[in-house]
Design a protein around this motif. Structure first.
Motif, PDB file in Angstrom:
ATOM      1  N   VAL A  69      10.100  -3.476  -2.737  1.00  0.00           N
ATOM      2  CA  VAL A  69       9.804  -4.870  -3.085  1.00  0.00           C
ATOM      3  C   VAL A  69      11.081  -5.706  -2.928  1.00  0.00           C
ATOM      4  CG1 VAL A  69       9.153  -6.417  -4.958  1.00  0.00           C
ATOM      5  CG2 VAL A  69       7.883  -4.310  -4.598  1.00  0.00           C
ATOM      6  N   TRP A  70      12.211  -5.132  -3.350  1.00  0.00           N
ATOM      7  CA  TRP A  70      13.474  -5.855  -3.262  1.00  0.00           C
ATOM      8  C   TRP A  70      13.811  -6.203  -1.813  1.00  0.00           C
ATOM      9  CZ3 TRP A  70      16.376  -8.828  -5.926  1.00  0.00           C
ATOM     10  CH2 TRP A  70      17.639  -9.152  -5.436  1.00  0.00           C
ATOM     11  N   LYS A  71      13.476  -5.279  -0.911  1.00  0.00           N
ATOM     12  CA  LYS A  71      13.757  -5.484   0.503  1.00  0.00           C
ATOM     13  C   LYS A  71      13.139  -6.809   0.990  1.00  0.00           C
ATOM     14  CE  LYS A  71      12.811  -3.097   4.658  1.00  0.00           C
ATOM     15  NZ  LYS A  71      12.452  -1.878   5.358  1.00  0.00           N
ATOM     16  N   VAL A  72      11.911  -7.078   0.541  1.00  0.00           N
ATOM     17  CA  VAL A  72      11.239  -8.318   0.934  1.00  0.00           C
ATOM     18  C   VAL A  72      11.881  -9.500   0.231  1.00  0.00           C
ATOM     19  CG1 VAL A  72       9.022  -9.516   1.038  1.00  0.00           C
ATOM     20  CG2 VAL A  72       9.105  -7.031   1.246  1.00  0.00           C
ATOM     21  N   ILE A  73      12.150  -9.330  -1.079  1.00  0.00           N
ATOM     22  CA  ILE A  73      12.716 -10.435  -1.862  1.00  0.00           C
ATOM     23  C   ILE A  73      14.088 -10.822  -1.312  1.00  0.00           C
ATOM     24  CG2 ILE A  73      13.603 -11.035  -4.151  1.00  0.00           C
ATOM     25  CD1 ILE A  73      11.327  -9.426  -5.348  1.00  0.00           C
ATOM     26  N   GLU A  74      14.870  -9.828  -0.935  1.00  0.00           N
ATOM     27  CA  GLU A  74      16.208 -10.075  -0.395  1.00  0.00           C
ATOM     28  C   GLU A  74      16.123 -10.957   0.851  1.00  0.00           C
ATOM     29  OE1 GLU A  74      18.148  -7.923   2.272  1.00  0.00           O
ATOM     30  OE2 GLU A  74      19.765  -9.357   1.904  1.00  0.00           O
ATOM     31  N   VAL A  75      15.210 -10.607   1.761  1.00  0.00           N
ATOM     32  CA  VAL A  75      15.065 -11.383   2.993  1.00  0.00           C
ATOM     33  C   VAL A  75      14.572 -12.794   2.679  1.00  0.00           C
ATOM     34  CG1 VAL A  75      13.714 -11.572   5.112  1.00  0.00           C
ATOM     35  CG2 VAL A  75      14.683  -9.372   4.443  1.00  0.00           C
TER      36      VAL A  75
END
Lengths: 117, 491
Positions: B429-435
């Motif tokens: 989930v963080w991967k998406v939020i980071e982008v």
């Protein structure tokens, strides 16, 4: 019951394996659908065989026939439904194959995978 | 009329589907579809409240009394599943209008809604029926329309995904028919309650364990339990956004319901778990699903595919709860059935909003969307937090019960895997939020917020993630009642 008496069941198992093998091993999408059809047909035979009683007659009431043996009609009815479902599945599958042929220009699974890369 | 609700639940959408196809105007077809889904939601809620008060509702089709006729039975277990399907259906249909206009060519839109309503019919039918062969018929109605819906995706890979699903789904359904046939040959009945009465007499024969095995494989294929999940990632990735949101939240859930029905109501918990030792196969597969599929999700570049792999992992949680075969474990599983529908619905719907504005859900195209589409991405964050299991969201509630259920039986490593799964969820989930939040948006693209008719249903689901996360008394109450009913603790 002797092994020969179970002939229908052996036939069902044989067809089931033939269909399942074709479904898994063949790369051609049409052949996959054919495999699926054979696989489903084996189940139809399995059901119909279950409903058969040795010496059983069609399940129509016979006047005064107390010791008449009737075959069970329900498996036939169920399989009638399953045949309709099978036809619908083939229809959807084959129309998908047509669309795949239009989009990719081939119906061989390995060639489609090469195209997708 | 309320007496006929169980059958109207299926008949109304079944009749509406061809009407929608015949009307053949995108807007009118859509309006009819919305009306139908709203009516279905009303009927579902009425049935749930009725069955919670009066107990199981029996409805004999055409007045033919069970076990001779087909019987529809609504008890808290399937009323719960019906409400999930109806709720998601009623939210996805209004959402679909704009999303579908963008993703499907205009002449196909009425057919899309017809297939959509047929799929809804099938899923409701599976849940409401008390006849095992009827289950198969509805299963095929929902599956065939789902294949058509997936094939409507814009990408040509949607076609191959749909074909793959068709082959695997049909094999699964045929396995279920074989299982049903073998049960019929031993008992001479197709009625679920009647089967449950007659099966113990013949349980020691070889035929019944074989039937059980066929049913297990067939149903787990339909619910995409690892390693029978291969059809799912492509199907969810390339289907139109509205279809993904609907199928991800309902199709696998109904398959889980079938698993519950067959193993607990029909075969009985003693046969399934003591004789056949189902937990020995379900639990390892569920644990492997949680770990490997979460890991695979971390490496995905397409967010819809990422969420699809996450779905397989989440199905692992549900099956894990079931495999514990205790009241707490089943409660956790049934609770997660609803909760996962809420979170995946919100997540896939927010991805549908991104698809509408950006035209892609690949990570490299999503840079800075947190600023360009604040409401869409905020809904994603809420759904994501729920997926991880952060407190105040529904994800926390189901994980809490799952960990408790594992600890109750002294299974520390299982509880550990559940928590590790949450950690992995945090990573993807963080991967998406980071982008979305820590990259600059490209101003030349001129991306703006998604329209309200897409945002509103998305946010209804996102907020219900929070609402049922704070006040879980109602959902936990129903799930516990359903679990007790399945285990026969309470009649």
């Amino acid at each position: 019951m002797s092994a020969l008496g179970l002939f229908n069941y052996w036939a069902a198992i044989f067809l089931m394996m033939v269909g399942f093998y074709t479904l898994i091993a063949r790369g051609n999408l049409i052949k996959k659908i054919i495999g699926l059809n054979i696989f489903q047909t084996s189940v139809f035979i399995l059901y119909i065989t279950m409903g058969k009683i040795t010496g059983g007659t069609a399940p129509i009431f016979v006047e005064g026939g107390r010791d008449v043996v009737y075959s069970n009609p329900i498996p036939h009815v169920l399989i009638l439904t399953a045949i309709v479902v099978g036809v619908a599945t083939s229809a959807v599958g084959l129309s998908l194959v047509i669309r795949i042929k239009e989009a990719y220009g081939t119906i061989e699974e390995d060639e489609i995978e090469d195209e997708s890369l | 009329m309320s007496h006929h609700l169980p059958v109207l639940l299926v008949v109304v959408p079944l009749v509406a589907a061809p009407v929608i196809a015949l009307l053949n105007r995108p807007r009118i077809s859509w309006a009819v579809a919305v009306a139908v889904t709203l009516w279905v939601l009303y009927a579902a809620l009425a049935l749930l409240s009725q069955t919670m008060v009066d107990g199981a509702i029996h409805y004999a089709l055409g007045g033919w009394v069970a076990p001779y006729g087909i019987e529809y039975v609504v008890d808290p277990v399937n009323a719960w599943v019906i409400v999930i399907v109806a709720l998601i259906g009623a939210l996805v249909t209004p959402y679909a209008r704009m999303s579908v206009e963008r993703e499907i060519s205009e002449d196909r839109i009425p057919l899309f809604y017809a297939a959509f309503i047929l799929c809804l019919t099938g899923l409701l039918g599976i849940a409401v029926t008390g006849d095992v062969f009827n289950v198969f018929v509805f299963l095929e109605i929902s599956s065939l329309s789902a294949y058509a819906l997936i094939a409507l995706g814009k990408d040509r890979r949607a076609l191959t995904a749909s074909f793959q699903y068709l082959i695997m789904g049909s094999v699964g359904a045929t396995f279920i028919v074989i299982g049903i046939g073998l049960m019929y040959v031993m008992t001479g009945t197709l009625n679920m309650a009647d089967l449950a009465n007659r099966l113990p007499e013949v349980a020691s024969t070889r035929t019944i364990p074989v039937a059980f095995t066929f049913l297990t494989v067939g149903i787990t294929l339909k619910l995409a339990l690892f390693p029978l999940h291969l059809w799912l990632p492509n199907a969810y990735t390339y289907a139109p956004s509205a279809v993904t949101a609907f199928l991800a939240s309902t199709a696998t859930k109904v398959a889980v319901y079938l698993l519950l029905r067959f193993f607990f109501t029909i075969f009985g918990v003693t046969f399934s778990f003591d004789v056949m030792q189902l937990d020995r196969i379900l639990m390892p597969l569920a644990l492997v699903a949680i770990l490997t599929m979460s890991l695979v999700a971390i490496y995905q570049e397409n967010v819809k595919r990422l969420l699809a792999y996450s779905s397989i992992a989440q199905i692992g949680y549900i099956v894990l709860g079931i495999s514990l075969a205790s009241v707490l474990g089943l409660t956790a599983g049934i609770l997660h059935l609803f909760n996962h529908a809420l979170m995946k619905g919100a997540l896939f719907m927010s991805m549908g909003c991104v698809m509408y504005r950006v035209g892609s859900v690949r990570l490299e195209r999503m840079g800075g969307l947190g600023r360009a589409m604040p409401w869409t991405m905020a809904a994603f964050v809420v759904g994501g937090l729920s997926l991880i299991g952060a407190p105040l969201t529904v994800g926390f509630i189901s994980k809490w019960y799952l960990v408790q259920a594992a600890l109750e039986q002294g299974m520390w490593p299982v509880a550990g895997v559940v928590l590790l799964g949450s950690l992995l969820a945090l990573m993807y989930v963080w991967k998406v939020i980071e982008v979305a939040y820590f990259r600059e948006v490209d101003p030349e693209l001129g991306i703006t917020e998604a329209p309200l008719s897409l945002l509103a249903p998305t946010w209804v689901l996102a907020l219900s993630n929070v609402y049922f996360g704070i006040d879980a008394s109602r959902t936990v109450g129903i799930a516990t009642r359903a679990a007790e009913l399945l285990l026969g603790v309470l009649s």
